[in-house]
Each structure stands twice: as C-alpha cells, then as structure tokens.
Design a protein around this motif. Structure first.
Motif, PDB file in Angstrom:
ATOM      1  N   VAL A 237      54.392  30.188  49.029  1.00 12.24           N
ATOM      2  CA  VAL A 237      54.493  31.365  48.000  1.00 12.24           C
ATOM      3  C   VAL A 237      54.654  30.474  46.554  1.00 12.24           C
ATOM      4  N   ILE A 238      55.594  29.551  46.776  1.00 12.12           N
ATOM      5  CA  ILE A 238      55.937  28.608  45.563  1.00 12.12           C
ATOM      6  C   ILE A 238      54.650  27.818  45.013  1.00 12.12           C
ATOM      7  N   GLU A 239      53.715  27.387  46.041  1.00  7.54           N
ATOM      8  CA  GLU A 239      52.636  26.787  45.787  1.00  7.54           C
ATOM      9  C   GLU A 239      51.615  27.529  44.864  1.00  7.54           C
ATOM     10  N   VAL A 240      51.648  28.926  45.298  1.00  5.23           N
ATOM     11  CA  VAL A 240      50.408  29.922  44.879  1.00  5.23           C
ATOM     12  C   VAL A 240      51.116  30.739  43.775  1.00  5.23           C
ATOM     13  N   ARG A 241      52.329  30.961  43.534  1.00  4.28           N
ATOM     14  CA  ARG A 241      52.999  31.958  42.440  1.00  4.28           C
ATOM     15  C   ARG A 241      52.439  31.443  41.050  1.00  4.28           C
ATOM     16  N   ASN A 242      52.246  30.172  40.919  1.00  2.00           N
ATOM     17  CA  ASN A 242      51.918  29.834  39.427  1.00  2.00           C
ATOM     18  C   ASN A 242      50.474  29.721  39.200  1.00  2.00           C
ATOM     19  N   ALA A 243      49.533  30.111  40.384  1.00  2.00           N
ATOM     20  CA  ALA A 243      48.031  29.909  40.131  1.00  2.00           C
ATOM     21  C   ALA A 243      47.660  30.730  38.716  1.00  2.00           C
ATOM     22  N   ASP A 244      46.417  30.234  38.327  1.00  2.00           N
ATOM     23  CA  ASP A 244      45.853  31.116  37.134  1.00  2.00           C
ATOM     24  C   ASP A 244      45.362  32.677  37.537  1.00  2.00           C
ATOM     25  N   PHE A 245      45.152  32.855  38.729  1.00  2.00           N
ATOM     26  CA  PHE A 245      44.802  34.277  39.064  1.00  2.00           C
ATOM     27  C   PHE A 245      46.066  35.196  38.948  1.00  2.00           C
ATOM     28  N   VAL A 246      47.070  34.682  39.501  1.00  2.00           N
ATOM     29  CA  VAL A 246      48.251  35.232  39.420  1.00  2.00           C
ATOM     30  C   VAL A 246      48.839  35.590  38.008  1.00  2.00           C
ATOM     31  N   THR A 247      48.683  34.645  37.194  1.00  2.12           N
ATOM     32  CA  THR A 247      49.011  34.870  35.764  1.00  2.12           C
ATOM     33  C   THR A 247      48.078  35.813  35.347  1.00  2.12           C
ATOM     34  N   ALA A 248      46.812  35.661  35.454  1.00  2.00           N
ATOM     35  CA  ALA A 248      46.035  36.734  34.838  1.00  2.00           C
ATOM     36  C   ALA A 248      46.188  38.096  35.432  1.00  2.00           C
ATOM     37  N   ALA A 249      46.595  38.296  36.657  1.00  2.00           N
ATOM     38  CA  ALA A 249      46.729  39.699  37.077  1.00  2.00           C
ATOM     39  C   ALA A 249      48.242  40.273  36.433  1.00  2.00           C
ATOM     40  N   GLN A 250      49.063  39.403  36.490  1.00  2.00           N
ATOM     41  CA  GLN A 250      50.461  39.729  35.426  1.00  2.00           C
ATOM     42  C   GLN A 250      49.893  40.221  34.174  1.00  2.00           C
ATOM     43  N   ALA A 251      49.015  39.507  33.571  1.00  2.00           N
ATOM     44  CA  ALA A 251      48.799  39.650  31.920  1.00  2.00           C
ATOM     45  C   ALA A 251      47.989  40.882  32.123  1.00  2.00           C
ATOM     46  N   LEU A 252      47.340  41.382  33.257  1.00  2.00           N
ATOM     47  CA  LEU A 252      46.597  42.843  32.851  1.00  2.00           C
ATOM     48  C   LEU A 252      47.400  43.898  33.340  1.00  2.00           C
ATOM     49  N   GLY A 253      48.653  43.666  33.504  1.00  2.00           N
ATOM     50  CA  GLY A 253      49.524  44.741  33.777  1.00  2.00           C
ATOM     51  C   GLY A 253      50.181  44.869  35.063  1.00  2.00           C
ATOM     52  N   VAL A 254      49.704  44.069  36.087  1.00  2.00           N
ATOM     53  CA  VAL A 254      50.027  44.110  37.542  1.00  2.00           C
ATOM     54  C   VAL A 254      51.576  43.769  37.615  1.00  2.00           C
ATOM     55  N   SER A 255      52.389  44.532  38.300  1.00  2.00           N
ATOM     56  CA  SER A 255      54.022  44.232  38.130  1.00  2.00           C
ATOM     57  C   SER A 255      53.973  42.938  39.124  1.00  2.00           C
ATOM     58  N   LYS A 256      55.106  42.527  39.169  1.00  2.00           N
ATOM     59  CA  LYS A 256      55.368  41.145  39.897  1.00  2.00           C
ATOM     60  C   LYS A 256      55.258  41.381  41.509  1.00  2.00           C
ATOM     61  N   PHE A 257      55.642  42.752  41.777  1.00  2.00           N
ATOM     62  CA  PHE A 257      55.902  42.792  43.225  1.00  2.00           C
ATOM     63  C   PHE A 257      54.448  43.174  43.861  1.00  2.00           C
ATOM     64  N   LYS A 258      53.560  43.838  42.897  1.00  2.00           N
ATOM     65  CA  LYS A 258      52.385  44.017  43.370  1.00  2.00           C
ATOM     66  C   LYS A 258      51.509  42.919  43.430  1.00  2.00           C
ATOM     67  N   ALA A 259      51.739  41.848  42.561  1.00  2.00           N
ATOM     68  CA  ALA A 259      51.141  40.659  42.365  1.00  2.00           C
ATOM     69  C   ALA A 259      51.242  39.809  43.588  1.00  2.00           C
ATOM     70  N   LEU A 260      52.770  39.897  44.256  1.00  2.00           N
ATOM     71  CA  LEU A 260      52.980  39.358  45.342  1.00  2.00           C
ATOM     72  C   LEU A 260      52.301  39.699  46.524  1.00  2.00           C
TER      73      LEU A 260
END
Length: 315
Positions: free
Chosen positions: A197-220
């Motif tokens: 999870v640590i390896e994936v959590r800072n990926a670009d697609f995760v950052t983009a999902a959070q920028a679009l309004g997805v909550s941290k738990f849903k992004a997880l």
C-alpha cells in the motif's frame, strides 16, 4: 589524404536491413492480471499444481466417490494391522480402521482448516496493513507494535499456549484451530499489505482520484488495494500450505482437531506410536497425502509469484 577525425560510413545499399521486430499497434497493452494469466497458462508448474489441487478439492467435497467404507464406524480389532487387499488397498490401522478411508476423509478437514485460516488471515491482515500503510502516523505505529507482539510468538509455540486456555480446550474443533492460527499468523500478511500500500498510495492515479473529490477511504478501496493485491495473493497461496502443516502438527501433538474428526496429523501420530518399525505404511500414507497437498500449494504459489513479478513482464 583524409583527416584523422573522418569516419567511414558504408553505403546503405551495402548493408540492407534484414529483419524488423513485428509490433502490433492495433492491440491494447495487457494489464497485470491479463499478462499474469497468459504466463500461467504456459507454465507446466501451474498446470500440474492446479490439477493436483483440483483433485484434492474433489476428494474433499465428495469422499463418497472414492470410498464407501466409513472411516470410524467399521473399525474391528480383528483387522488390526491387516494387510492390504482389493477392498482395502492401504491396509488397516492398529485399531482395525481402514487406512485408505481415513486418508480420503482426512482431506476435507485439512483443506477446510487451510482455506478458512487463509480467509481469516486475509481479513485481519489486509485490513490492518492497508489502514497502517495508507494513513500512517500514530495508527501505523500502534498497529506495527501490535504486530511485533504477535511476531514474537512462533506459530506452533503460540498455539500450544493458546490451546491450553479453558475456552479452546473445551471447544476443540475446526473453527477453534482456525481461530488460533489466524490470531498468530496475521502479522506477516499485515506487513506485506502495508508495504504494498505504501508503494501504491503516492501513485499519480491515486493523487488524481483525490483531486477529483474521491475521499481517502474510497481511494484506498477503489484504487490502492486493487493495485496492491499481487504480493498479497502470492503470500496467501504460499501460507495455505503452511496452515495445513500447522493443523497437522497440532493434531499430531494431540491439541488440534478432536478425535471424531479425521486428521492426517492425528493418523501420523497414531502410526508413529503404534508400530513404526513393523508397519510403517500406517504412518506413510497420511504423511504422503499431507506432503502432496502442501507441495501442490507451494508449487502454485511459486508459479503465481513468477507470473506476478513485475521484473519478468515483457514491455
């Protein structure tokens, strides 16, 4: 006279291009799972292990297809350590029970404990590891220290201690063994999940999902965990064989499954105590069944690990 800095270049017609690599531009690139499945289908190790596991599952679900002899109800002392025959191909135990029937019916208990333990370990380990790796901070520290406490207890030694508690001693059964194994085996799964999870959590697609309004738990749940499943699946496949051995070891020591439940570990223990020198086949057949089962899951885990290794993927 030519200068020393000049270079000779052969004419193009004297050095024709013999061949080029064929590149299919009309096909979409394969995903990790599609590429892994394509590799697994070509691996003899995966095919052999899958056939062995499928056969074990069929035996566990439908033991009546392979033997009509009850494992316990047909024990007669007159048949004690009897020789093999057409109806009883493995012979008889010291108590006059059919060895072949006990081996067949013991498959169900061993696979049940292994599969249920893996499911429980996945639920506990993946949940705690994902939360610790994704949120970090004090939650990561608390869960890490909690995992260290359970890591200090070896699986078999910890099970010996826990099974002596009144609740576990009075309620011996499949679920009791599963609970004991799950309580002691989840930290390794949690650590593997945390690292993935640590390896994936800072990926670009995760950052983009959070920028679009997805909550941290849903992004997880939607983006991080699906892309961190590869090492989790590999570890779960390998640990299944470990848990089957753990159940057999506990039953061998007399603190695992009760006497009314068929267990390869209990039969190995009975064969070792009864007549190991004169009739080793009493111990040999359940031990061989246990070894084949564990080997099949280890082979499957190795094949899955090689298929999901990102270093081996072709670009």
């Amino acid at each position: 006279m030519t200068s020393n800095n000049s270079h000779f270049v052969a004419p193009l017609d004297e050095t024709p291009l013999l061949a080029t690599d064929a590149v299919k531009t009309d096909q979409a690139p394969l995903s990790l799972w599609a590429d892994a499945w394509r590799k697994l289908r070509r691996q003899p190790l995966f095919i052999i292990s899958a056939i062995m596991i499928l056969a074990l599952v069929v035996v566990a679900l439908f033991p009546g297809l392979f033997t009509s002899v009850p494992p316990n109800d047909n024990c007669q002392l007159a048949n004690s350590q009897g020789a093999p025959s057409a109806e009883h191909p493995f012979g008889f135990t010291f108590q006059g029970c059919d060895i072949y029937s006990r081996v067949i019916h013991g498959t169900s208990a061993s696979l049940s404990v292994g599969l249920l333990s893996v499911v429980c370990v996945l639920i506990i380990g993946v949940t705690l590891g994902a939360l610790a790796g994704y949120y970090g901070g004090w939650l990561d520290s608390v869960l890490a220290r909690l995992g260290d406490i359970f890591f200090a207890l070896p699986l078999i030694l910890g099970a010996l201690v826990i099974t002596q508690l009144p609740f576990f001693r009075e309620n011996r059964g499949v679920w009791t063994v599963v609970l004991v194994i799950s309580l002691l085996a989840w930290p390794q799964m949690a650590r593997i999940t945390r690292g993935a999870v640590i390896e994936v959590r800072n990926a670009d697609f995760v950052t983009a999902a959070q920028a679009l309004g997805v909550s941290k738990f849903k992004a997880l749940l939607r983006h991080v965990l699906p892309n961190a499943l590869a090492p989790i699946i590999v570890l779960a496949t390998l640990e299944l064989g470990v848990f089957i051995v753990a159940e057999a070891t506990l039953s061998f020591l007399g603190i695992g499954l009760p006497e009314g439940v068929m267990s390869w570990g209990a039969d190995i223990s009975a064969g070792a105590k009864a007549s190991l020198r004169t009739n080793p086949e009493i111990l040999l057949y359940p031990a061989a069944a246990l070894s084949i089962t564990v080997l099949s899951f280890i082979m499957l885990g190795d094949a899955v690990r090689d298929a999901l290794d990102p270093k081996s993927r072709q670009r």
